[in-house]
Design a protein around this motif. Structure first.
Motif, PDB file in Angstrom:
ATOM      1  N   ALA A  76       0.841  -1.199   0.000  1.00  0.00           N
ATOM      2  CA  ALA A  76       0.000   0.000   0.000  1.00  0.00           C
ATOM      3  C   ALA A  76       0.879   1.253   0.000  1.00  0.00           C
ATOM      4  CB  ALA A  76      -0.908  -0.011   1.227  1.00  0.00           C
ATOM      5  N   GLU A  77       0.249   2.398  -0.285  1.00  0.00           N
ATOM      6  CA  GLU A  77       0.965   3.673  -0.283  1.00  0.00           C
ATOM      7  C   GLU A  77       1.211   4.080   1.165  1.00  0.00           C
ATOM      8  OE1 GLU A  77       2.204   5.343  -2.791  1.00  0.00           O
ATOM      9  OE2 GLU A  77       1.476   3.911  -4.277  1.00  0.00           O
ATOM     10  N   VAL A  78       2.356   3.664   1.678  1.00  0.00           N
ATOM     11  CA  VAL A  78       2.683   3.954   3.080  1.00  0.00           C
ATOM     12  C   VAL A  78       4.118   4.460   3.150  1.00  0.00           C
ATOM     13  CG1 VAL A  78       1.115   2.232   4.060  1.00  0.00           C
ATOM     14  CG2 VAL A  78       3.443   1.560   3.426  1.00  0.00           C
ATOM     15  N   ASP A  79       4.494   4.884   4.324  1.00  0.00           N
ATOM     16  CA  ASP A  79       5.886   5.266   4.570  1.00  0.00           C
ATOM     17  C   ASP A  79       6.733   3.992   4.524  1.00  0.00           C
ATOM     18  OD1 ASP A  79       8.362   5.793   5.681  1.00  0.00           O
ATOM     19  OD2 ASP A  79       7.573   7.239   7.141  1.00  0.00           O
ATOM     20  N   LEU A  80       7.592   3.889   3.521  1.00  0.00           N
ATOM     21  CA  LEU A  80       8.321   2.633   3.321  1.00  0.00           C
ATOM     22  C   LEU A  80       9.333   2.377   4.438  1.00  0.00           C
ATOM     23  CD1 LEU A  80       8.888   2.534  -0.557  1.00  0.00           C
ATOM     24  CD2 LEU A  80       7.083   1.470   0.795  1.00  0.00           C
ATOM     25  N   ARG A  81       9.890   3.440   5.008  1.00  0.00           N
ATOM     26  CA  ARG A  81      10.866   3.224   6.093  1.00  0.00           C
ATOM     27  C   ARG A  81      10.179   2.631   7.316  1.00  0.00           C
ATOM     28  NH1 ARG A  81      15.304   8.092   6.030  1.00  0.00           N
ATOM     29  NH2 ARG A  81      15.624   8.120   3.789  1.00  0.00           N
ATOM     30  N   GLN A  84       9.372  -0.865   6.524  1.00  0.00           N
ATOM     31  CA  GLN A  84      10.609  -1.657   6.588  1.00  0.00           C
ATOM     32  C   GLN A  84      10.859  -2.147   8.007  1.00  0.00           C
ATOM     33  OE1 GLN A  84      14.379   0.517   6.205  1.00  0.00           O
ATOM     34  NE2 GLN A  84      14.936  -0.923   4.555  1.00  0.00           N
ATOM     35  N   GLN A  85      10.705  -1.268   8.945  1.00  0.00           N
ATOM     36  CA  GLN A  85      10.942  -1.641  10.351  1.00  0.00           C
ATOM     37  C   GLN A  85       9.922  -2.663  10.827  1.00  0.00           C
ATOM     38  OE1 GLN A  85      10.960   2.057  12.509  1.00  0.00           O
ATOM     39  NE2 GLN A  85      12.888   2.739  11.595  1.00  0.00           N
ATOM     40  N   GLN A  86       8.698  -2.462  10.414  1.00  0.00           N
ATOM     41  CA  GLN A  86       7.645  -3.388  10.856  1.00  0.00           C
ATOM     42  C   GLN A  86       7.850  -4.784  10.267  1.00  0.00           C
ATOM     43  OE1 GLN A  86       4.444  -0.426   9.729  1.00  0.00           O
ATOM     44  NE2 GLN A  86       3.457  -1.344  11.494  1.00  0.00           N
ATOM     45  N   LEU A  87       8.163  -4.826   8.995  1.00  0.00           N
ATOM     46  CA  LEU A  87       8.377  -6.140   8.372  1.00  0.00           C
ATOM     47  C   LEU A  87       9.592  -6.825   8.988  1.00  0.00           C
ATOM     48  CD1 LEU A  87       7.873  -8.363   6.296  1.00  0.00           C
ATOM     49  CD2 LEU A  87       9.121  -6.997   4.605  1.00  0.00           C
ATOM     50  N   GLU A  88      10.665  -6.060   9.171  1.00  0.00           N
ATOM     51  CA  GLU A  88      11.873  -6.667   9.730  1.00  0.00           C
ATOM     52  C   GLU A  88      11.600  -7.205  11.133  1.00  0.00           C
ATOM     53  OE1 GLU A  88      14.470  -7.438   8.056  1.00  0.00           O
ATOM     54  OE2 GLU A  88      15.506  -8.293   9.782  1.00  0.00           O
ATOM     55  N   HIS A  89      10.790  -6.488  11.881  1.00  0.00           N
ATOM     56  CA  HIS A  89      10.439  -6.949  13.225  1.00  0.00           C
ATOM     57  C   HIS A  89       9.705  -8.298  13.154  1.00  0.00           C
ATOM     58  CE1 HIS A  89       9.211  -6.883  17.407  1.00  0.00           C
ATOM     59  NE2 HIS A  89       7.961  -7.089  17.025  1.00  0.00           N
ATOM     60  N   PHE A 451      12.085  -4.320   2.515  1.00  0.00           N
ATOM     61  CA  PHE A 451      11.991  -3.073   1.762  1.00  0.00           C
ATOM     62  C   PHE A 451      13.378  -2.542   1.385  1.00  0.00           C
ATOM     63  CE2 PHE A 451       7.924  -3.524   3.776  1.00  0.00           C
ATOM     64  CZ  PHE A 451       7.023  -3.101   2.804  1.00  0.00           C
ATOM     65  N   PRO A 452      14.083  -3.269   0.538  1.00  0.00           N
ATOM     66  CA  PRO A 452      15.437  -2.858   0.161  1.00  0.00           C
ATOM     67  C   PRO A 452      15.444  -1.439  -0.415  1.00  0.00           C
ATOM     68  CG  PRO A 452      14.559  -4.519  -1.365  1.00  0.00           C
ATOM     69  CD  PRO A 452      13.643  -4.467  -0.194  1.00  0.00           C
ATOM     70  N   LEU A 453      16.465  -0.719  -0.063  1.00  0.00           N
ATOM     71  CA  LEU A 453      16.744   0.639  -0.543  1.00  0.00           C
ATOM     72  C   LEU A 453      15.855   1.695   0.108  1.00  0.00           C
ATOM     73  CD1 LEU A 453      17.140  -0.112  -4.393  1.00  0.00           C
ATOM     74  CD2 LEU A 453      18.965   0.058  -2.685  1.00  0.00           C
ATOM     75  N   ALA A 454      14.840   1.296   0.846  1.00  0.00           N
ATOM     76  CA  ALA A 454      13.920   2.291   1.416  1.00  0.00           C
ATOM     77  C   ALA A 454      14.628   3.175   2.431  1.00  0.00           C
ATOM     78  CB  ALA A 454      12.732   1.595   2.078  1.00  0.00           C
ATOM     79  N   GLU A 455      15.661   2.661   3.069  1.00  0.00           N
ATOM     80  CA  GLU A 455      16.343   3.426   4.110  1.00  0.00           C
ATOM     81  C   GLU A 455      17.315   4.457   3.539  1.00  0.00           C
ATOM     82  OE1 GLU A 455      17.016   0.456   3.178  1.00  0.00           O
ATOM     83  OE2 GLU A 455      19.162   0.064   3.176  1.00  0.00           O
ATOM     84  N   LEU A 456      17.594   4.401   2.245  1.00  0.00           N
ATOM     85  CA  LEU A 456      18.602   5.303   1.670  1.00  0.00           C
ATOM     86  C   LEU A 456      17.995   6.661   1.341  1.00  0.00           C
ATOM     87  CD1 LEU A 456      20.509   2.854  -0.717  1.00  0.00           C
ATOM     88  CD2 LEU A 456      21.057   3.487   1.643  1.00  0.00           C
TER      89      LEU A 456
END
Lengths: 456, 194
Positions: A76-81, A84-89, A451-456
């Protein structure tokens, strides 16, 4: 009786076992393989999982996970960063509950589609790996191949989760956790199984196909690893540990190295016409179709050696085709799927000529075509079970996969096009296989799986 | 599905009604079918096998409503085929009878790929004995027997075969093999009349 007169009324007799019931039988019908406890932490590569080997008819074979599942989704259109944290958790929690290094726990591979990378376009431009051999990006738009029907759906999922375990409950826990992430809109769930049978007992594909009542089920050999009657996990026929990594064979420019330890994944669903295979191809023709014209096999042999010395090169394939008018499945792919010369990897590992490159993780299914579809009309979804395979393969690049798949249709990288009608019986398995769905993905290394690259 | 179940149930009932006697000698080709099979035996100048049971809904009346193929070649080999097209959903039932007078070898058919030939019956998977006949069960067959399970056997220098299509309502080879075993038990010889 001509082939065209055949009718398919699959699955109607199986109402009592429809849906999840069939897959739950795996735990009841199959005994989990004994696997040594893992002694190492999960590797940097997401796609690697420790699978023990055994011997089948004198050939060393890899024992696949009993259960596999793929969950595909859009984001969905969300804040990817934040996502990213939620999925990694969630993934870290699952890894703390289930050993990620072996199917006795739970192997999780997160793969990302081209539509996702469009969301992180600027970083993707800088970091996505580039296939210098093909002069193309590693992650290519999904395409149809010559033997694909026009109806083959080219999917555009943002992400795919490959879940592998000997215990269905582990996979169910992971699916449930992923479904709890509200930014993931699940587009499909694909379930399946493989193996059993190496110990001489009735294999899971045979048991499950019989339980589901799919046409041709009763013709599958009792101990067959897969529906089509042959073992496909000969150790020598699967790429060794790191060979499918982007960096190992030197095909790929990793740019800044963000995707070092990653790989390319192709996912497709293929329906299998078991009745056509077993009622129209005698054993000898099944052997030459699956392997190569002239392939020696004992009557009813299931595990055929596929070592480096059993490999066909392009010249042999052409010669065989000129002589017999046909080519086998393995022989057609080997000119592109096996190393044509010795190679030394960046870590000093020597890969001898003839070594397999692709790492397959395919598994049989009774999904038709998926266990769940968010778009049942497009996917031609039905609850009636049907024999098929969810084909999952890791290659260093998308082009490397395409070379193999084109070779399966008689088209070689040197431009050779063998004069054979697509989907004809002369063309290996193609006449009994129909690809319904395809998609290419990039598998980042474990450190960048969310979410690769989202943190950059 | 309902039609399939009805067909299978009816087949089971007929199987009981036409349960063959222990010896073929105690039975005869059913009266309403005998004329055609006798004419066939006379034409090919060789004994032919007449069934006394057929999978529902077929009968084995040569020249009847289910006859699909009646073919006698110059070498006296014959193919007699009975077919029901269940276009309304009951499925197809298709049974072939063959004989090759004076020949024991499995005939050759055009190869599915290339210009060579291949045995018309191949992939023997089992033996089946009944009614004094020891038949080989062939799983992969060509021509009119493609997609059929086929039984073949020898009698006095002649190769005989009977096959049935694997297709709903008999969608599994095990169901077809069951039908073929009933057919085998039901066969009676019809000898040519001089």
């Amino acid at each position: 009786m001509k082939l065209t007169r055949r009718r398919f009324l699959g699955g109607a007799a199986v109402a009592a076992l429809g849906g999840a019931g069939i897959y739950e039988l795996v735990d009841q019908l199959g005994s989990s393989p004994v696997r040594p406890p893992s002694t190492v932490a999960a590797p940097p590569e997401q796609h690697l999982i420790d699978l023990r080997t055994t011997h089948s008819e004198g050939v060393e074979v890899v024992v696949p996970p009993l259960h596999s599942e793929i969950v595909t989704a859009t984001v969905a259109e969300v804040d990817l960063r934040q996502a990213q944290q939620q999925l990694e958790h969630v993934l870290t929690e699952l890894e703390s509950s289930y050993d990620p290094a072996t199917p006795s726990g739970l192997g999780i591979t997160v793969a990302w589609g081209i539509s996702y990378f469009a969301r992180v376009h600027a970083s993707a431009e800088r970091h996505l790996p580039f296939d210098r051999r093909a002069q193309k990006p590693v992650l290519l738009p999904t395409r149809r191949f010559p033997s694909d029907p026009d109806a083959t759906v080219l999917e555009q999922n943002d992400v795919a989760f490959l879940l592998r375990s000997d215990t269905l409950a582990h996979i169910q826990a992971a699916e449930s956790a992923l479904r709890g992430l509200d930014f993931l809109q699940v587009t499909s769930v694909r379930r399946g199984f493989a193996g059993g049978g190496f110990d001489g007992k009735q294999s899971l594909p045979k048991k499950l196909a019989m339980a589901a009542g799919v046409p041709g089920a009763d013709l599958i050999p009792d101990t067959s690893e897969l529906f089509l009657g042959f073992t496909s996990t000969q150790k020598a026929g699967l790429g060794p540990r790191l060979i499918a990594n982007h960096e190992t064979l030197g095909y790929v420019d990793l740019r800044g190295g963000y995707f070092h330890g990653g790989t390319h994944m192709h996912l497709s669903h293929i329906s299998e016409d078991l009745e056509a295979w077993y009622l129209n191809f005698d054993f000898g023709e099944r052997v030459l179709t699956a392997f190569a014209p002239g392939q020696k096999a004992k009557p009813n042999q299931q595990t055929v050696p596929q070592g480096p010395h059993d490999v066909h090169d392009a010249a042999q394939m052409r010669h065989t085709f000129e002589r017999t008018g046909r080519f086998g499945h393995s022989a057609s792919i080997q000119p592109t799927s096996r190393l044509q010369r010795d190679h030394v990897g960046p870590d000093g590992t020597v890969y001898p000529k003839g070594t397999a490159i692709p790492q397959r993780a395919d598994f049989n299914t009774l999904d038709n075509p998926f266990f769940f579809s968010a778009d049942p009309v497009r996917d031609k979804w039905t609850k009636d079970p049907a024999a098929g395979v969810h084909f999952v393969v890791f290659n260093p690049s998308g082009d490397d996969f395409e070379r193999n798949r084109l070779a399966m249709d008689g088209q070689l990288p040197d431009g050779t096009k063998l004069d054979v009608k697509q989907r004809s019986r002369a063309q290996g398995f193609n006449s009994v296989l129909t690809t319904t769905h395809r998609q290419n993905f990039l598998v980042p290394p474990r450190r960048h799986r969310s979410f690769p690259l989202a943190e950059l | 599905m309902r039609a399939s179940l009805v067909a299978a149930a009816a087949a089971a009932v007929l199987a009981v009604l036409f349960a063959p006697a222990a010896s073929a000698g105690s039975r005869q080709c059913p009266q309403q079918w005998a004329e055609g099979w006798q004419a066939l035996a006379n034409k090919v100048q060789s004994p032919v096998y007449c069934p006394t049971w057929m999978p529902n809904p077929l009968d084995a009346k040569i020249g009847g409503q289910y006859e699909d193929i009646y073919s006698i070649s110059r070498d006296r080999s014959y193919l007699v085929s009975f077919l029901e097209h269940g276009d309304l959903g009951s499925g197809d039932v298709h049974v072939n009878f063959r004989g090759y007078p004076g020949r024991l070898a499995v005939p050759k058919c055009p190869a599915p790929v290339g210009h060579g030939s291949t045995p018309c019956f191949s992939n023997p998977v089992a033996k089946l004995s009944a009614n004094g006949i020891r038949a080989t069960v062939y799983q992969v067959n060509q021509g009119a027997d493609q997609w059929h399970i086929l039984l073949a056997w020898h009698y006095r220098g002649t190769l005989y075969a009977v096959s049935e299509h694997v297709i709903p309502p008999y969608r599994f080879s095990t169901q077809v093999r069951h039908n073929l075993s009933l057919l085998l038990k039901s066969l009676v010889l019809v000898r040519p009349q001089r």
